[in-house]
Design a protein around this motif. Structure first.
Motif, short mmCIF file in Angstrom:
data_model
loop_
_atom_site.label_atom_id
_atom_site.label_comp_id
_atom_site.label_asym_id
_atom_site.label_seq_id
_atom_site.Cartn_x
_atom_site.Cartn_y
_atom_site.Cartn_z
N LEU A 29 32.90 33.27 35.17
CA LEU A 29 33.01 33.53 36.83
C LEU A 29 32.97 34.62 37.45
CD1 LEU A 29 34.20 30.05 38.19
CD2 LEU A 29 32.04 30.53 36.93
N ASP B 224 30.83 33.91 42.04
CA ASP B 224 29.96 32.70 41.61
C ASP B 224 30.99 31.27 42.68
OD1 ASP B 224 27.95 33.56 40.07
OD2 ASP B 224 29.85 33.99 38.63
N LEU C 266 24.34 32.21 35.24
CA LEU C 266 25.59 32.15 35.75
C LEU C 266 25.28 32.40 33.66
CD1 LEU C 266 27.12 29.28 37.29
CD2 LEU C 266 27.90 32.00 37.74
N HIS D 128 38.03 35.48 33.36
CA HIS D 128 36.83 35.61 34.51
C HIS D 128 37.02 36.95 35.12
CE1 HIS D 128 36.07 31.50 33.83
NE2 HIS D 128 37.54 31.82 33.94
N ARG E 14 29.92 30.74 30.67
CA ARG E 14 31.10 30.14 30.72
C ARG E 14 32.00 31.37 32.02
NH1 ARG E 14 33.71 25.58 27.61
NH2 ARG E 14 34.91 25.28 28.93
N ALA F 226 33.22 25.90 36.64
CA ALA F 226 31.54 27.37 35.94
C ALA F 226 30.45 25.89 35.40
CB ALA F 226 31.42 28.05 33.93
#
Length: 142
Positions: free
Chosen positions: A23, A69, A18, A47, A21, A138
């Motif tokens: 995802l 994720d 990751l 994201h 931040r 995250a």
């Protein structure tokens, strides 16, 4: 409603790190209007939506293909139980879930809690609620 980009890989392979931040998010939602709203919000928040699924079978196929994720999981799916699907994603693939729920009764919330979610967003949701939960997810997944 199985949509995807074109990445491949087995469910148990190493998950991508990751960075930052952002995802990679799988949405499991059987109502098209809700799915469209969530997709737009996830994208607007920066994201990457790797796909949407409307059933357990589609979710499992998408996870194996995309390795997200996190899963944004509707609690009640047509012909299925989103909480059970979330448990399977976690147990079989190591994918944690954030629940989307229009139900706030004690029984449903208790079952959600037992699945160790990354968060819960109540429907109707706001972009601010979704942002907070995705940001916390995250951080927890780093």
């Amino acid at each position: 409603m199985l949509k995807t980009d074109a990445q491949t890989g087995p469910c148990r392979s190493l998950r991508p790190s990751l960075s930052g931040r952002s995802l990679s998010v799988l949405l499991v939602e059987d109502e098209e209007a809700s799915a469209a709203a969530v997709c737009a919000a996830v994208d607007k928040l920066g994201h990457r939506l790797c796909g949407t699924a409307s059933s357990e079978a589609e979710a499992m196929a998408m996870v194996r293909q995309e390795r997200p994720d996190v899963a944004l999981m509707d609690v009640r799916l047509a012909g299925g139980d989103g909480i059970a699907v979330a448990r399977r994603l976690h147990n079989d693939c190591g994918i944690r879930s954030i629940f989307l729920s229009g139900y706030a009764d004690h029984g449903v919330m208790g079952r959600i809690t037992e699945s160790y979610p990354l968060g819960v967003v109540h429907k109707p949701f706001s972009a601010a609620q979704l942002k907070i939960v995705l940001d916390l997810a995250a951080r927890r997944l780093r």
